[in-house]
Design a protein around this motif. Structure first.
Motif, PDB file in Angstrom:
ATOM      1  N   UNK A 118       0.801  -1.219   0.000  1.00 32.14           N
ATOM      2  CA  UNK A 118       0.000   0.000   0.000  1.00 32.14           C
ATOM      3  C   UNK A 118       0.837   1.273   0.000  1.00 32.14           C
ATOM      4  N   UNK A 119       0.149   2.364  -0.352  1.00 33.10           N
ATOM      5  CA  UNK A 119       0.595   3.718  -0.045  1.00 33.10           C
ATOM      6  C   UNK A 119      -0.217   4.118   1.175  1.00 33.10           C
ATOM      7  N   UNK A 120       0.457   4.336   2.300  1.00 32.11           N
ATOM      8  CA  UNK A 120      -0.247   4.556   3.566  1.00 32.11           C
ATOM      9  C   UNK A 120       0.137   5.897   4.174  1.00 32.11           C
ATOM     10  N   UNK A 121      -0.870   6.711   4.475  1.00 24.73           N
ATOM     11  CA  UNK A 121      -0.641   7.998   5.105  1.00 24.73           C
ATOM     12  C   UNK A 121      -0.793   7.923   6.606  1.00 24.73           C
ATOM     13  N   UNK A 122      -0.485   9.021   7.277  1.00 29.77           N
ATOM     14  CA  UNK A 122      -0.506   9.008   8.748  1.00 29.77           C
ATOM     15  C   UNK A 122      -1.894   8.696   9.309  1.00 29.77           C
ATOM     16  N   UNK A 123      -2.947   9.071   8.584  1.00 26.62           N
ATOM     17  CA  UNK A 123      -4.314   8.824   9.082  1.00 26.62           C
ATOM     18  C   UNK A 123      -4.643   7.329   9.101  1.00 26.62           C
ATOM     19  N   UNK A 124      -4.022   6.569   8.205  1.00 23.36           N
ATOM     20  CA  UNK A 124      -4.313   5.127   8.122  1.00 23.36           C
ATOM     21  C   UNK A 124      -3.272   4.273   8.842  1.00 23.36           C
ATOM     22  N   UNK A 125      -2.259   4.911   9.408  1.00 27.45           N
ATOM     23  CA  UNK A 125      -1.144   4.153  10.008  1.00 27.45           C
ATOM     24  C   UNK A 125      -1.596   3.441  11.278  1.00 27.45           C
ATOM     25  N   UNK A 126      -1.266   2.156  11.368  1.00 28.68           N
ATOM     26  CA  UNK A 126      -1.577   1.347  12.552  1.00 28.68           C
ATOM     27  C   UNK A 126      -0.317   0.615  12.989  1.00 28.68           C
ATOM     28  N   UNK A 127      -0.295   0.079  14.211  1.00 29.10           N
ATOM     29  CA  UNK A 127       0.893  -0.667  14.656  1.00 29.10           C
ATOM     30  C   UNK A 127       1.266  -1.812  13.715  1.00 29.10           C
ATOM     31  N   UNK A 128       0.273  -2.368  13.023  1.00 27.99           N
ATOM     32  CA  UNK A 128       0.540  -3.475  12.095  1.00 27.99           C
ATOM     33  C   UNK A 128       1.467  -3.051  10.959  1.00 27.99           C
ATOM     34  N   UNK A 129       1.480  -1.749  10.672  1.00 30.24           N
ATOM     35  CA  UNK A 129       2.298  -1.258   9.570  1.00 30.24           C
ATOM     36  C   UNK A 129       3.792  -1.500   9.807  1.00 30.24           C
TER      37      UNK A 129
END
Length: 254
Positions: A118-129
């Motif tokens: 994915x392309x992941x931004x700060x709003x979607x960031x989770x510990x799983x990242x």
């Protein structure tokens, strides 16, 4: 067919940045630019992207142009031999990603990353990242001083390549991973040298490639530094600058 054979291209590979270069401010590729890209392809010139974008946001443009050529994505951290044919990925160490993430979070700046998934931004960031593998990490700020301080800290680690694609961001990858290193690998794949390459760009992350290419072309809308180190300058991204450069420098037509 004779006309195709009579026209000789000065360069064998066109390496294009996307945002601010191939794309207009509306993120479009103009018909005039498409026409000259196809003209180059018809005359045996390879057309490729050399972009900070990942596959998630570059794939559609690759498809739109119907290109079957190699691609350098994520500032060189991902290289494709052609559609669906991955050549190489360079991952940031996971502990490095944790440390960069901590700096961005603690300072309250926005951030994003490109992983395979994915392309992941700060709003979607989770510990799983943190369990994913990341090729590029970005930090953004509207305050130049904050970005300069973060860049200085990251460069002190000695393991990172830090550049930018706009005045408000920084793009972070493994040291030595650049658009230049990516295009060099593509040249090796195609049996070409960097002197066969005409490269076009507008931002700091294009600088090393523009210096190394046979001809480095700065967009008129580019950063002053890019215009100062490029060999030549073309029109802006909104004025078919890429098309004009192909016509003038690849085919030497006025």
């Amino acid at each position: 067919m004779n006309m195709v054979q009579q026209v000789k291209a000065k360069y064998k590979l066109i390496a294009l940045d996307l945002d601010g270069t191939l794309l207009t401010d509306e993120k479009q590729i103009t018909q005039e630019t498409k026409r000259w890209l196809q003209y180059a392809i018809d005359h045996g010139v390879k057309v490729m992207f050399s972009t900070g974008r990942g596959l998630q946001t570059a794939q559609g443009l690759w498809d739109e142009l119907g290109l079957d050529s190699p691609m350098v994505l994520l500032n060189g951290a991902e290289i494709w031999e052609g559609p669906g044919r991955l050549k190489k990925r360079v991952f940031l160490p996971r502990d490095t990603v944790r440390n960069i993430h901590a700096i961005a979070s603690e300072r309250g700046e926005w951030y994003w990353g490109y992983s395979v998934e994915s392309l992941t931004g700060d709003k979607e960031w989770t510990p799983e990242m943190f369990e994913r593998d990341w090729m590029k990490f970005g930090i953004g700020s509207h305050e130049q001083q904050k970005l300069a301080e973060i860049k200085e800290e990251l460069l002190r680690w000695g393991t990172l390549e830090v550049t930018r694609s706009a005045p408000t961001n920084m793009e972070i990858s493994v040291k030595g991973t650049t658009k230049e290193s990516g295009v060099q690998e593509v040249c090796q794949m195609l049996g070409l040298s960097m002197s066969d390459v005409i490269a076009m760009g507008d931002s700091d992350n294009d600088a090393k490639l523009l210096k190394a290419a046979g001809l480095g072309v700065a967009m008129a809308n580019g950063e002053d530094y890019i215009k100062s180190i490029a060999d030549v300058m073309t029109a802006t991204n909104n004025e078919d600058g890429v098309a004009q450069a192909i016509r003038k420098y690849v085919f030497q037509m006025e």
